[in-house]
Motif scaffolding. Structure first.
Motif, PDB file in Angstrom:
ATOM      1  N   VAL A 153     -12.088 -89.733 -64.800  1.00 58.41           N
ATOM      2  CA  VAL A 153     -12.109 -90.708 -65.886  1.00 58.41           C
ATOM      3  C   VAL A 153     -13.322 -90.426 -66.763  1.00 58.41           C
ATOM      4  N   ARG A 154     -13.088 -90.150 -68.027  1.00 57.46           N
ATOM      5  CA  ARG A 154     -14.174 -89.891 -68.979  1.00 57.46           C
ATOM      6  C   ARG A 154     -14.516 -91.184 -69.710  1.00 57.46           C
ATOM      7  N   VAL A 155     -15.797 -91.556 -69.685  1.00 53.11           N
ATOM      8  CA  VAL A 155     -16.288 -92.707 -70.439  1.00 53.11           C
ATOM      9  C   VAL A 155     -17.074 -92.164 -71.620  1.00 53.11           C
ATOM     10  N   SER A 156     -16.750 -92.638 -72.817  1.00 49.55           N
ATOM     11  CA  SER A 156     -17.482 -92.161 -73.984  1.00 49.55           C
ATOM     12  C   SER A 156     -17.858 -93.326 -74.888  1.00 49.55           C
ATOM     13  N   ALA A 157     -18.902 -93.083 -75.661  1.00 52.83           N
ATOM     14  CA  ALA A 157     -19.359 -94.031 -76.676  1.00 52.83           C
ATOM     15  C   ALA A 157     -19.937 -93.199 -77.806  1.00 52.83           C
ATOM     16  N   SER A 158     -19.899 -93.735 -79.005  1.00 56.04           N
ATOM     17  CA  SER A 158     -20.449 -93.009 -80.147  1.00 56.04           C
ATOM     18  C   SER A 158     -21.956 -92.853 -79.977  1.00 56.04           C
ATOM     19  N   ASP A 159     -22.524 -91.851 -80.642  1.00 57.01           N
ATOM     20  CA  ASP A 159     -23.978 -91.658 -80.584  1.00 57.01           C
ATOM     21  C   ASP A 159     -24.710 -92.888 -81.110  1.00 57.01           C
TER      22      ASP A 159
ATOM     23  N   MET B  78     -10.979 -91.946 -44.664  1.00 49.75           N
ATOM     24  CA  MET B  78     -10.649 -91.272 -45.906  1.00 49.75           C
ATOM     25  C   MET B  78     -10.077 -92.283 -46.899  1.00 49.75           C
ATOM     26  N   PRO B  79     -10.580 -92.290 -48.117  1.00 45.70           N
ATOM     27  CA  PRO B  79     -10.069 -93.252 -49.103  1.00 45.70           C
ATOM     28  C   PRO B  79      -8.645 -92.912 -49.536  1.00 45.70           C
ATOM     29  N   LYS B  80      -7.942 -93.910 -50.040  1.00 46.25           N
ATOM     30  CA  LYS B  80      -6.607 -93.694 -50.598  1.00 46.25           C
ATOM     31  C   LYS B  80      -6.681 -93.333 -52.074  1.00 46.25           C
ATOM     32  N   VAL B  81      -7.690 -93.885 -52.767  1.00 49.08           N
ATOM     33  CA  VAL B  81      -7.816 -93.689 -54.212  1.00 49.08           C
ATOM     34  C   VAL B  81      -9.282 -93.418 -54.547  1.00 49.08           C
ATOM     35  N   VAL B  82      -9.511 -92.365 -55.335  1.00 53.71           N
ATOM     36  CA  VAL B  82     -10.860 -92.035 -55.788  1.00 53.71           C
ATOM     37  C   VAL B  82     -10.815 -91.840 -57.296  1.00 53.71           C
ATOM     38  N   LEU B  83     -11.634 -92.604 -58.007  1.00 59.03           N
ATOM     39  CA  LEU B  83     -11.788 -92.416 -59.448  1.00 59.03           C
ATOM     40  C   LEU B  83     -13.171 -91.838 -59.685  1.00 59.03           C
ATOM     41  N   LEU B  84     -13.214 -90.684 -60.328  1.00 58.68           N
ATOM     42  CA  LEU B  84     -14.457 -89.972 -60.618  1.00 58.68           C
ATOM     43  C   LEU B  84     -14.812 -90.216 -62.077  1.00 58.68           C
ATOM     44  N   PHE B  85     -15.881 -90.938 -62.321  1.00 58.93           N
ATOM     45  CA  PHE B  85     -16.283 -91.276 -63.688  1.00 58.93           C
ATOM     46  C   PHE B  85     -17.320 -90.284 -64.188  1.00 58.93           C
ATOM     47  N   THR B  86     -17.096 -89.798 -65.405  1.00 60.21           N
ATOM     48  CA  THR B  86     -18.008 -88.872 -66.044  1.00 60.21           C
ATOM     49  C   THR B  86     -18.254 -89.342 -67.476  1.00 60.21           C
ATOM     50  N   GLY B  87     -19.351 -88.889 -68.042  1.00 63.99           N
ATOM     51  CA  GLY B  87     -19.674 -89.248 -69.416  1.00 63.99           C
ATOM     52  C   GLY B  87     -21.147 -89.032 -69.687  1.00 63.99           C
ATOM     53  N   LYS B  88     -21.501 -89.074 -70.936  1.00 66.73           N
ATOM     54  CA  LYS B  88     -22.882 -88.843 -71.360  1.00 66.73           C
ATOM     55  C   LYS B  88     -23.791 -90.015 -70.972  1.00 66.73           C
TER      56      LYS B  88
ATOM     57  N   ASP C  21      -8.037 -87.306 -66.597  1.00 70.01           N
ATOM     58  CA  ASP C  21      -6.783 -88.032 -66.440  1.00 70.01           C
ATOM     59  C   ASP C  21      -6.758 -89.301 -67.290  1.00 70.01           C
ATOM     60  N   TYR C  22      -7.927 -89.900 -67.476  1.00 65.01           N
ATOM     61  CA  TYR C  22      -8.064 -91.119 -68.282  1.00 65.01           C
ATOM     62  C   TYR C  22      -9.292 -90.983 -69.173  1.00 65.01           C
ATOM     63  N   HIS C  23      -9.233 -91.643 -70.330  1.00 65.04           N
ATOM     64  CA  HIS C  23     -10.378 -91.666 -71.241  1.00 65.04           C
ATOM     65  C   HIS C  23     -10.650 -93.117 -71.622  1.00 65.04           C
ATOM     66  N   VAL C  24     -11.859 -93.581 -71.346  1.00 67.57           N
ATOM     67  CA  VAL C  24     -12.267 -94.949 -71.661  1.00 67.57           C
ATOM     68  C   VAL C  24     -13.294 -94.889 -72.784  1.00 67.57           C
ATOM     69  N   ILE C  25     -12.990 -95.524 -73.906  1.00 68.06           N
ATOM     70  CA  ILE C  25     -13.945 -95.602 -75.011  1.00 68.06           C
ATOM     71  C   ILE C  25     -14.707 -96.916 -74.847  1.00 68.06           C
ATOM     72  N   ASN C  26     -16.015 -96.803 -74.746  1.00 71.57           N
ATOM     73  CA  ASN C  26     -16.864 -97.956 -74.462  1.00 71.57           C
ATOM     74  C   ASN C  26     -17.851 -98.194 -75.603  1.00 71.57           C
ATOM     75  N   ASN C  27     -17.311 -98.565 -76.752  1.00 69.14           N
ATOM     76  CA  ASN C  27     -18.137 -98.817 -77.937  1.00 69.14           C
ATOM     77  C   ASN C  27     -18.398-100.296 -78.176  1.00 69.14           C
ATOM     78  N   GLY C  28     -18.169-101.128 -77.164  1.00 76.47           N
ATOM     79  CA  GLY C  28     -18.435-102.556 -77.312  1.00 76.47           C
ATOM     80  C   GLY C  28     -17.270-103.356 -77.838  1.00 76.47           C
ATOM     81  N   ILE C  29     -16.085-102.770 -77.889  1.00 77.39           N
ATOM     82  CA  ILE C  29     -14.879-103.481 -78.333  1.00 77.39           C
ATOM     83  C   ILE C  29     -14.152-103.957 -77.072  1.00 77.39           C
ATOM     84  N   ASP C  30     -14.321-105.232 -76.754  1.00 80.61           N
ATOM     85  CA  ASP C  30     -13.836-105.763 -75.479  1.00 80.61           C
ATOM     86  C   ASP C  30     -12.335-105.566 -75.269  1.00 80.61           C
ATOM     87  N   GLU C  31     -11.534-105.805 -76.309  1.00 81.50           N
ATOM     88  CA  GLU C  31     -10.077-105.695 -76.150  1.00 81.50           C
ATOM     89  C   GLU C  31      -9.676-104.267 -75.779  1.00 81.50           C
ATOM     90  N   GLN C  32     -10.304-103.306 -76.429  1.00 84.61           N
ATOM     91  CA  GLN C  32     -10.009-101.893 -76.166  1.00 84.61           C
ATOM     92  C   GLN C  32     -10.389-101.526 -74.728  1.00 84.61           C
TER      93      GLN C  32
END
Length: 192
Positions: A128-134, A1-11, A163-174
């Motif tokens: 964890v929600r991953v999003s990017a602009s259209d 059984m894992p200790k930590v599970v991150l479930l990633f979702t997004g379009k 629980d977490y939101h990751v914006i993935n629009n190509g801005i490396d620092e973010q």
């Protein structure tokens, strides 16, 4: 059984696989597995429909040509057994950290929360929600497809609190800042 599970979702084309791969690079390889729920689905679909499994795994037009029928087939499987693909994807995993790269339905989230969560005092299973602009998604090859982009595989988790939101629009620092936050969460819960 894992200790930590991150479930990633997004379009589609939000960059879930990219984000998960970058996060895995930040962790100890012996601690972490990437779980792809679509892999067993695509494997079984390719067998039953005499298709090229490897080509269904990439981001090619071949996969897109079969996407809608594959989604419909997968929905029928889930109706009879909601945890079917989750079990297949994890049956041989033994590392303490699981990064599930493609949660698409509430039944996926419920499966992992019920099988891997250790309770509110130790929230080992998070969404964890991953999003990017259209516009960014279009630059990655996305285009609206009726029956796919308005279907359950793309929309079922739109209203679920993450629980977490990751914006993935190509801005490396973010992105790097959010990945460090996720890394800290994983290390705290894996070592605690």
């Amino acid at each position: 059984m894992p200790k930590v599970v991150l479930l990633f979702t997004g379009k589609r084309k939000s960059g879930k696989d990219y984000v998960v791969s970058k996060l895995k690079e930040m962790l100890k390889p012996e601690d972490c597995s990437i779980i792809r729920l679509s892999a067993p689905l695509k494997k079984q679909y390719s067998i039953e429909h005499n298709l090229d499994y490897d080509r269904l795994l990439d981001s090619s037009p071949y996969k897109e040509a079969h996407r809608l029928q594959m989604i419909q087939w997968g929905e029928r499987k889930r109706e009879s057994d909601p945890g079917y693909f989750c079990r297949l994807a994890t049956e041989e995993e033994d590392k303490p950290v699981w990064l599930v790269s493609d949660c698409r339905r509430l039944s996926d989230v419920e499966y992992f929360k019920s099988h891997c969560s250790t309770g509110p005092a130790h929230p080992s299973c998070v969404l964890v929600r991953v999003s990017a602009s259209d516009e960014v998604r279009r630059s990655r090859g996305w285009g609206w497809v009726g029956g796919v982009d308005d279907g359950p595989s793309e929309c079922a988790l739109d209203e679920v609190s993450c629980d977490y939101h990751v914006i993935n629009n190509g801005i490396d620092e973010q992105l790097d800042m959010k990945l460090k936050e996720l890394k800290n969460f994983i290390e705290y819960n894996n070592n605690g």
